[in-house]
Design a protein around this motif. Sequence first.
Motif, PDB file in Angstrom:
ATOM      1  N   TYR A  89     -73.506 -33.080   5.277  1.00 39.89           N
ATOM      2  CA  TYR A  89     -73.411 -34.523   5.552  1.00 39.89           C
ATOM      3  C   TYR A  89     -72.892 -35.242   4.309  1.00 39.89           C
ATOM      4  O   TYR A  89     -72.068 -36.145   4.398  1.00 39.89           O
ATOM      5  CB  TYR A  89     -74.770 -35.118   5.954  1.00 39.89           C
ATOM      6  N   GLU A  90     -73.397 -34.797   3.169  1.00 37.48           N
ATOM      7  CA  GLU A  90     -72.998 -35.406   1.888  1.00 37.48           C
ATOM      8  C   GLU A  90     -71.478 -35.250   1.697  1.00 37.48           C
ATOM      9  O   GLU A  90     -70.793 -36.190   1.291  1.00 37.48           O
ATOM     10  CB  GLU A  90     -73.774 -34.684   0.766  1.00 37.48           C
ATOM     11  N   ALA A  91     -70.943 -34.065   2.023  1.00 37.18           N
ATOM     12  CA  ALA A  91     -69.505 -33.812   1.839  1.00 37.18           C
ATOM     13  C   ALA A  91     -68.681 -34.736   2.750  1.00 37.18           C
ATOM     14  O   ALA A  91     -67.684 -35.331   2.312  1.00 37.18           O
ATOM     15  CB  ALA A  91     -69.193 -32.347   2.133  1.00 37.18           C
ATOM     16  N   ALA A  92     -69.118 -34.885   4.001  1.00 37.72           N
ATOM     17  CA  ALA A  92     -68.372 -35.754   4.931  1.00 37.72           C
ATOM     18  C   ALA A  92     -68.469 -37.203   4.464  1.00 37.72           C
ATOM     19  O   ALA A  92     -67.478 -37.944   4.464  1.00 37.72           O
ATOM     20  CB  ALA A  92     -68.946 -35.612   6.341  1.00 37.72           C
ATOM     21  N   PHE A  93     -69.656 -37.576   4.023  1.00 36.82           N
ATOM     22  CA  PHE A  93     -69.872 -38.949   3.543  1.00 36.82           C
ATOM     23  C   PHE A  93     -68.964 -39.226   2.344  1.00 36.82           C
ATOM     24  O   PHE A  93     -68.285 -40.249   2.276  1.00 36.82           O
ATOM     25  CB  PHE A  93     -71.352 -39.113   3.169  1.00 36.82           C
ATOM     26  N   ARG A  94     -68.914 -38.266   1.424  1.00 34.50           N
ATOM     27  CA  ARG A  94     -68.098 -38.447   0.211  1.00 34.50           C
ATOM     28  C   ARG A  94     -66.615 -38.584   0.574  1.00 34.50           C
ATOM     29  O   ARG A  94     -65.900 -39.421   0.015  1.00 34.50           O
ATOM     30  CB  ARG A  94     -68.319 -37.272  -0.748  1.00 34.50           C
ATOM     31  N   GLU A  98     -64.539 -41.741  -0.569  1.00 34.54           N
ATOM     32  CA  GLU A  98     -63.395 -41.623  -1.487  1.00 34.54           C
ATOM     33  C   GLU A  98     -62.127 -42.244  -0.910  1.00 34.54           C
ATOM     34  O   GLU A  98     -61.231 -42.627  -1.645  1.00 34.54           O
ATOM     35  CB  GLU A  98     -63.164 -40.146  -1.856  1.00 34.54           C
ATOM     36  N   ARG A  99     -62.079 -42.339   0.406  1.00 33.91           N
ATOM     37  CA  ARG A  99     -60.900 -42.977   1.021  1.00 33.91           C
ATOM     38  C   ARG A  99     -61.067 -44.490   1.126  1.00 33.91           C
ATOM     39  O   ARG A  99     -60.267 -45.171   1.765  1.00 33.91           O
ATOM     40  CB  ARG A  99     -60.658 -42.368   2.402  1.00 33.91           C
ATOM     41  N   GLY A 100     -62.136 -45.010   0.532  1.00 35.35           N
ATOM     42  CA  GLY A 100     -62.333 -46.470   0.522  1.00 35.35           C
ATOM     43  C   GLY A 100     -62.736 -47.018   1.882  1.00 35.35           C
ATOM     44  O   GLY A 100     -62.537 -48.204   2.168  1.00 35.35           O
ATOM     45  N   LEU A 101     -63.332 -46.155   2.723  1.00 37.14           N
ATOM     46  CA  LEU A 101     -63.655 -46.596   4.086  1.00 37.14           C
ATOM     47  C   LEU A 101     -65.092 -47.105   4.237  1.00 37.14           C
ATOM     48  O   LEU A 101     -65.518 -47.428   5.343  1.00 37.14           O
ATOM     49  CB  LEU A 101     -63.432 -45.428   5.061  1.00 37.14           C
ATOM     50  N   LEU A 197     -73.175 -39.895  11.968  1.00 33.57           N
ATOM     51  CA  LEU A 197     -72.443 -39.016  11.044  1.00 33.57           C
ATOM     52  C   LEU A 197     -72.923 -37.568  11.210  1.00 33.57           C
ATOM     53  O   LEU A 197     -72.121 -36.638  11.356  1.00 33.57           O
ATOM     54  CB  LEU A 197     -72.650 -39.478   9.590  1.00 33.57           C
ATOM     55  N   ALA A 198     -74.245 -37.381  11.214  1.00 37.32           N
ATOM     56  CA  ALA A 198     -74.799 -36.027  11.263  1.00 37.32           C
ATOM     57  C   ALA A 198     -74.359 -35.294  12.535  1.00 37.32           C
ATOM     58  O   ALA A 198     -73.967 -34.123  12.489  1.00 37.32           O
ATOM     59  CB  ALA A 198     -76.325 -36.100  11.187  1.00 37.32           C
ATOM     60  N   VAL A 199     -74.394 -35.996  13.658  1.00 32.85           N
ATOM     61  CA  VAL A 199     -74.115 -35.346  14.933  1.00 32.85           C
ATOM     62  C   VAL A 199     -72.653 -34.863  14.988  1.00 32.85           C
ATOM     63  O   VAL A 199     -72.359 -33.770  15.488  1.00 32.85           O
ATOM     64  CB  VAL A 199     -74.501 -36.316  16.075  1.00 32.85           C
ATOM     65  N   VAL A 200     -71.760 -35.644  14.420  1.00 33.19           N
ATOM     66  CA  VAL A 200     -70.340 -35.288  14.421  1.00 33.19           C
ATOM     67  C   VAL A 200     -70.089 -34.077  13.506  1.00 33.19           C
ATOM     68  O   VAL A 200     -69.379 -33.133  13.881  1.00 33.19           O
ATOM     69  CB  VAL A 200     -69.523 -36.526  13.958  1.00 33.19           C
ATOM     70  N   VAL A 201     -70.708 -34.100  12.343  1.00 32.34           N
ATOM     71  CA  VAL A 201     -70.542 -32.992  11.395  1.00 32.34           C
ATOM     72  C   VAL A 201     -71.120 -31.705  12.004  1.00 32.34           C
ATOM     73  O   VAL A 201     -70.503 -30.636  11.933  1.00 32.34           O
ATOM     74  CB  VAL A 201     -71.237 -33.350  10.046  1.00 32.34           C
ATOM     75  N   ASP A 202     -72.276 -31.836  12.645  1.00 28.37           N
ATOM     76  CA  ASP A 202     -72.931 -30.648  13.219  1.00 28.37           C
ATOM     77  C   ASP A 202     -72.202 -30.115  14.448  1.00 28.37           C
ATOM     78  O   ASP A 202     -72.061 -28.898  14.608  1.00 28.37           O
ATOM     79  CB  ASP A 202     -74.378 -30.975  13.607  1.00 28.37           C
ATOM     80  N   ASP A 203     -71.758 -31.012  15.328  1.00 30.82           N
ATOM     81  CA  ASP A 203     -71.036 -30.530  16.510  1.00 30.82           C
ATOM     82  C   ASP A 203     -69.814 -29.731  16.055  1.00 30.82           C
ATOM     83  O   ASP A 203     -69.519 -28.661  16.599  1.00 30.82           O
ATOM     84  CB  ASP A 203     -70.623 -31.702  17.422  1.00 30.82           C
ATOM     85  N   LEU A 230     -61.343 -39.593  11.926  1.00 33.13           N
ATOM     86  CA  LEU A 230     -61.242 -39.819  10.472  1.00 33.13           C
ATOM     87  C   LEU A 230     -61.452 -38.526   9.687  1.00 33.13           C
ATOM     88  O   LEU A 230     -60.827 -38.314   8.649  1.00 33.13           O
ATOM     89  CB  LEU A 230     -62.291 -40.838  10.005  1.00 33.13           C
ATOM     90  N   LEU A 231     -62.341 -37.681  10.184  1.00 31.87           N
ATOM     91  CA  LEU A 231     -62.664 -36.443   9.453  1.00 31.87           C
ATOM     92  C   LEU A 231     -61.784 -35.272   9.896  1.00 31.87           C
ATOM     93  O   LEU A 231     -61.989 -34.141   9.474  1.00 31.87           O
ATOM     94  CB  LEU A 231     -64.149 -36.089   9.654  1.00 31.87           C
ATOM     95  N   ASP A 232     -60.824 -35.586  10.763  1.00 35.80           N
ATOM     96  CA  ASP A 232     -59.864 -34.584  11.214  1.00 35.80           C
ATOM     97  C   ASP A 232     -60.551 -33.402  11.910  1.00 35.80           C
ATOM     98  O   ASP A 232     -60.249 -32.233  11.633  1.00 35.80           O
ATOM     99  CB  ASP A 232     -59.087 -34.085   9.973  1.00 35.80           C
ATOM    100  N   LEU A 233     -61.481 -33.705  12.790  1.00 38.31           N
ATOM    101  CA  LEU A 233     -62.239 -32.658  13.492  1.00 38.31           C
ATOM    102  C   LEU A 233     -61.724 -32.521  14.918  1.00 38.31           C
ATOM    103  O   LEU A 233     -61.114 -33.437  15.455  1.00 38.31           O
ATOM    104  CB  LEU A 233     -63.732 -33.018  13.499  1.00 38.31           C
ATOM    105  N   GLU A 234     -62.001 -31.361  15.509  1.00 39.20           N
ATOM    106  CA  GLU A 234     -61.576 -31.093  16.893  1.00 39.20           C
ATOM    107  C   GLU A 234     -62.165 -32.125  17.853  1.00 39.20           C
ATOM    108  O   GLU A 234     -63.320 -32.531  17.705  1.00 39.20           O
ATOM    109  CB  GLU A 234     -62.103 -29.723  17.348  1.00 39.20           C
TER     110      GLU A 234
END
Length: 314
Positions: A89-94, A98-101, A197-203, A230-234
């Motif tokens: 989660y920390e990595a996705a958050f960062r 970092e993209r200023g979002l 955030l967590a649910v998207v990263v985990d899915d 935004l996170l370029d996920l499937e």
Amino acid sequence: MALENLPEPVITRFAPSPTGRMHAGNIFSYLSAWLLTKRVGGTVLLRIEDLDSSRSRAAYADHIKQDFELLGLLWDGEVMYQSKRWEAYEAAFRALKERGLTYPCFCTRADIHAASAPHAGEQLVYPGTCALLSPEEQSTRLRELQHDGRQPSIRLKVGYETICFEDLLQGEQHFSCADDCGDFVIRRSDGGFAYQLAVVVDDAAQGVNLVVRGTDLLSSTPLQIYLQQLLDLEQVHYAHVPLICAADGRRIAKRDHDASLEELLVQYKTPEGVLGHIAFIAGLINKDQALTTQELLESAQLSAVKGVKKITWH
Ligand code: GLU
């Protein structure tokens, strides 16, 4: 029955929060996920959503796993626990930061209410108050808050895009990020990561391509799709099943004892009796009878709940 446009091969998940025992409403959504997926030979994973440590209890997680087994809603593979996923989660958050979002938000719920004046029952739209703070104002507010031993929450900026998706059961959905929600919290003021955030990263980490859950989460789905983009996920497919409501229209919740699995087992005698009754009131089968999950796989018609948002418990 097979619903059209299912991904192939289907990978779905049960994602219970261990904050209480199962009840008719969540049993129905897990049963629907299992039937949709197993009918096409797919995989059902289990993720314990114990992200909020103040509300989650390990004992409930154990109970929930036993309840799945008792009901014959068997999952495949290892269990994932959100409490062990902090780094992801920390990595996705960062990456978003970092993209200023993102920006810190100092508003209380009362501030947001006062600024956006929602009508009763309307979703609260964040009016963007803290997005307008200058860097100097941000630092001053941050110092004041930290002086009181507190932290701001962190919001994700949304643009003016409309998110559209085809829900397998509820049909076409259109959602304006700016008008229907506004910038939303991805990190809470207690430092924890937000559900969205967590649910998207985990899915994504579990390779989930079909999410089946109650219509109470239908308005969260566009936010999750926005995060996936935004996170370029499937892209994930969604099927939102009706909520089971009490006779007064209120959604059945964990505190409603008469619809809890414990009470249902007393009333309907066996796990199969409970499943059969739930499938019957949802209109998946024509007769109120005890059936195993395997038998329901043969006979249940999930298309019966297409377009249905609520079912009254009886
Ligand atoms: N953990 C949530 C719940 O038990 C479900 C979240 C989801 O399916 O995305 O209500």
